[in-house]
Scaffold this active site. Structure first.
Site, PDB file in Angstrom:
ATOM      1  CG  PHE A  74      -2.016  -0.889   1.238  1.00 24.53           C
ATOM      2  CD1 PHE A  74      -1.677  -2.416   1.364  1.00 24.53           C
ATOM      3  CD2 PHE A  74      -3.447  -0.648   1.043  1.00 24.53           C
ATOM      4  CE1 PHE A  74      -2.790  -3.172   1.332  1.00 24.53           C
ATOM      5  CE2 PHE A  74      -4.375  -1.513   0.924  1.00 24.53           C
ATOM      6  CZ  PHE A  74      -4.148  -2.898   1.165  1.00 24.53           C
ATOM      7  CB  ALA A  75       2.270   3.385  -2.260  1.00 26.31           C
ATOM      8  CE1 TYR A  79       3.454   7.347   5.139  1.00 27.43           C
ATOM      9  CE2 TYR A  79       4.156   5.132   5.493  1.00 27.43           C
ATOM     10  CZ  TYR A  79       4.014   6.383   6.022  1.00 27.43           C
ATOM     11  OH  TYR A  79       4.090   6.481   7.381  1.00 27.43           O
ATOM     12  CG  ASP A 164       4.481  -1.591   6.859  1.00 29.07           C
ATOM     13  OD1 ASP A 164       3.468  -2.257   6.722  1.00 29.07           O
ATOM     14  OD2 ASP A 164       4.852  -1.158   7.882  1.00 29.07           O
ATOM     15  CG  ASP A 166       7.458   2.263   5.923  1.00 25.62           C
ATOM     16  OD1 ASP A 166       6.604   1.457   5.641  1.00 25.62           O
ATOM     17  OD2 ASP A 166       7.825   2.827   6.944  1.00 25.62           O
ATOM     18  CG  HIS A 186       8.146  -5.388  16.059  1.00 26.23           C
ATOM     19  ND1 HIS A 186       9.151  -4.847  16.183  1.00 26.23           N
ATOM     20  CD2 HIS A 186       7.099  -4.848  15.550  1.00 26.23           C
ATOM     21  CE1 HIS A 186       8.874  -3.572  15.940  1.00 26.23           C
ATOM     22  NE2 HIS A 186       7.455  -3.532  15.588  1.00 26.23           N
ATOM     23  CB  THR A 198       4.032  -2.714  22.628  1.00 18.38           C
ATOM     24  OG1 THR A 198       4.301  -3.230  21.296  1.00 18.38           O
ATOM     25  CG2 THR A 198       5.149  -2.088  23.354  1.00 18.38           C
ATOM     26  CD  GLU A 256       3.172  -4.088  15.106  1.00 19.11           C
ATOM     27  OE1 GLU A 256       3.895  -4.016  13.952  1.00 19.11           O
ATOM     28  OE2 GLU A 256       3.421  -3.479  16.245  1.00 19.11           O
TER      29      GLU A 256
HETATM   30  C1  UD2 Z   1       3.910  -0.151  12.324  1.00 23.01           C
HETATM   31  C2  UD2 Z   1       3.925  -1.514  11.666  1.00 23.01           C
HETATM   32  C3  UD2 Z   1       3.081  -1.302  10.472  1.00 23.01           C
HETATM   33  C4  UD2 Z   1       1.566  -1.085  11.050  1.00 23.01           C
HETATM   34  C5  UD2 Z   1       1.551  -0.098  12.067  1.00 23.01           C
HETATM   35  C6  UD2 Z   1       0.022  -0.091  12.676  1.00 23.01           C
HETATM   36  C7  UD2 Z   1       6.208  -2.500  11.888  1.00 23.01           C
HETATM   37  C8  UD2 Z   1       7.512  -2.224  11.473  1.00 23.01           C
HETATM   38  N1  UD2 Z   1       5.337  -1.602  11.218  1.00 23.01           N
HETATM   39  O1  UD2 Z   1       4.367   0.518  11.357  1.00 23.01           O
HETATM   40  O2  UD2 Z   1       3.015  -2.567   9.683  1.00 23.01           O
HETATM   41  O3  UD2 Z   1       1.278  -2.306  11.880  1.00 23.01           O
HETATM   42  O4  UD2 Z   1       2.585   0.050  12.867  1.00 23.01           O
HETATM   43  O5  UD2 Z   1       0.344   0.965  14.018  1.00 23.01           O
HETATM   44  O6  UD2 Z   1       5.803  -3.105  12.832  1.00 23.01           O
HETATM   45  N2  UD2 Z   1       0.729   3.844   4.784  1.00 23.01           N
HETATM   46  C9  UD2 Z   1       0.420   4.640   3.605  1.00 23.01           C
HETATM   47  N3  UD2 Z   1       0.221   5.925   3.517  1.00 23.01           N
HETATM   48  C10 UD2 Z   1       0.424   6.586   4.822  1.00 23.01           C
HETATM   49  C11 UD2 Z   1       0.497   5.878   6.074  1.00 23.01           C
HETATM   50  C12 UD2 Z   1       0.670   4.356   6.068  1.00 23.01           C
HETATM   51  O7  UD2 Z   1       0.460   4.071   2.444  1.00 23.01           O
HETATM   52  O8  UD2 Z   1       0.279   7.884   4.903  1.00 23.01           O
HETATM   53  C13 UD2 Z   1       0.920   2.345   4.530  1.00 23.01           C
HETATM   54  C14 UD2 Z   1       2.242   1.998   4.140  1.00 23.01           C
HETATM   55  O9  UD2 Z   1       2.095   0.932   3.172  1.00 23.01           O
HETATM   56  C15 UD2 Z   1       2.861   1.684   5.338  1.00 23.01           C
HETATM   57  C16 UD2 Z   1       1.857   1.307   6.284  1.00 23.01           C
HETATM   58  O10 UD2 Z   1       0.646   1.840   5.802  1.00 23.01           O
HETATM   59  O11 UD2 Z   1       4.037   0.902   5.063  1.00 23.01           O
HETATM   60  C17 UD2 Z   1       2.153   1.174   7.795  1.00 23.01           C
HETATM   61  O12 UD2 Z   1       2.254   2.671   8.186  1.00 23.01           O
HETATM   62  P1  UD2 Z   1       3.540   3.112   9.021  1.00 23.01           P
HETATM   63  O13 UD2 Z   1       4.832   2.224   8.050  1.00 23.01           O
HETATM   64  O14 UD2 Z   1       3.666   4.583   9.018  1.00 23.01           O
HETATM   65  O15 UD2 Z   1       3.383   2.255  10.247  1.00 23.01           O
HETATM   66  P2  UD2 Z   1       4.516   2.179  11.397  1.00 23.01           P
HETATM   67  O16 UD2 Z   1       5.909   2.582  10.855  1.00 23.01           O
HETATM   68  O17 UD2 Z   1       4.066   2.837  12.859  1.00 23.01           O
END
Ligand code: UD2
Length: 307
Positions: A74-75, A79, A164, A166, A186, A198, A256
């Site tokens: 997803f992007a 992203y 994900d 990123d 994780h 957590t 998650e």
């Molecule tokens: C953690 C998790 C993630 C998800 C999230 C929920 C890890 C390493 N990653 O990542 O999988 O469970 O927590 O709280 O455990 N996205 C978009 N546009 C946006 C925001 C998000 O496309 O504006 C998509 C994208 O594919 C991204 C994913 O959603 O990789 C998860 O978002 P994140 O990476 O910002 O979440 P993060 O880093 O807190």
């Protein structure tokens, strides 16, 4: 050419037997396996680390099965900037030599980079509505995946991985990762005691896991398995999140948290070590001998639609 090489020219079955003999030899002489990490769970599921499998052997086994691996990513919003590195590095390291169909969900199809894909590698771009909260984007993935599997994948794929965006690949991610239901440990929680995990701790949430329970802490950034098992996972998480919404509660780590609850009662048949989703390419750990996929450092305040 020696006798062993002649054997491999006969047919794939012979290749397997041949490789099996080789790996058994290795195994018997102690060359395969790790003593510094656990490579099996208490319910006897393998935990995949570098040094616990023979990539040549395992490739040769799966090559005979003519499999397709659906891969979702997803992007949305900013992203899309991660797509180029994600796709280019996947083409270099992810299921190389196997049929992969990327299903890319985005609200801005025009931002999808033109990445050259290898033979039998496909990319389908699917439009989804923009959303104002990153938490909603992250959580909405469960329902979209559930419907994708229901409506499209049954006739075209054997396995699915949900990743994900990123992130970037740096090393082999191959068929050793395949299984009925696959979770990735994780990277921040692989070597800490359970009370640090957590998990969602409020009993009001469907993601609640009481203190003293839970086996591992799994990342939401990567999971997969057979279509049937991942369909059940995504459907269950979507249903549990809907109950939470009706009760005006959002689990601490969103989908998650629900994934972790699901894996507690539906044990993964295979676990991938944090090699398969590392914290940051610049960080090291003695036990992680190869980084296969790693998070890309990002400024959350800058890339997310909200804080
Ligand atoms: C953690 C998790 C993630 C998800 C999230 C929920 C890890 C390493 N990653 O990542 O999988 O469970 O927590 O709280 O455990 N996205 C978009 N546009 C946006 C925001 C998000 O496309 O504006 C998509 C994208 O594919 C991204 C994913 O959603 O990789 C998860 O978002 P994140 O990476 O910002 O979440 P993060 O880093 O807190």
């Amino acid at each position: 050419m020696d006798g062993d090489c002649c054997l491999t020219m006969l047919n794939p079955a012979v290749v397997s037997i041949h490789n099996c003999v080789l790996v058994c030899r290795n195994h018997l002489t102690g060359n395969l396996g790790r003593t510094d990490v656990a490579s099996v769970t208490p319910w006897l599921a393998p935990i995949v680390w570098e040094g616990t499998f023979d990539s040549t052997l395992i490739d040769s086994i799966y090559k005979q099965q003519n499999i397709t691996i659906a891969t979702t990513v997803f992007a949305l919003g900013k992203y899309t900037r991660f797509l180029k590195d994600f796709l280019e590095s996947a083409e270099e390291h992810y299921f190389v030599g196997f049929r992969v169909h990327y299903h890319l969900f985005t609200d801005q199809a025009e931002e999808v980079p033109n990445v050259k894909l290898g033979q039998e590698r496909y990319l389908t771009v699917k439009k989804v509505p923009s959303m104002n909260r990153w938490q909603d984007i992250s959580m909405s993935r469960m329902e979209i995946l559930e419907k994708l599997i229901e409506n499209e994948l049954a006739s075209e794929a054997d396995y699915i991985f949900c990743l994900d965006v990123d992130t970037k690949f740096y090393g082999r991610w191959g068929v050793e990762s395949l299984g009925r239901l696959v979770g990735v440990i994780h990277p921040w929680f692989f070597n800490v005691p359970r009370f640090i995990f957590t998990y969602e701790r409020r009993p009001e949430s469907q993601a609640y896991i009481p203190a003293g329970e839970g086996d591992y802490y799994f990342t939401g950034a990567a999971f997969g398995g057979s279509l049937e098992d991942v369909h059940h996972l995504t459907k269950t998480c979507r249903e549990q999140m809907n109950i939470d919404i009706a009760n005006s509660i959002e689990a601490i780590w969103h989908e998650e948290s629900h994934l972790n609850k699901y894996f507690l009662y539906n044990k993964p048949s295979k676990l991938l070590s944090p090699e398969y989703l590392w914290r940051d390419i610049s960080m090291s750990s003695g036990q992680v001998k190869i980084i296969r996929l790693s998070h890309v450092a990002k400024n959350n305040a800058e890339v997310r639609p909200n804080l």
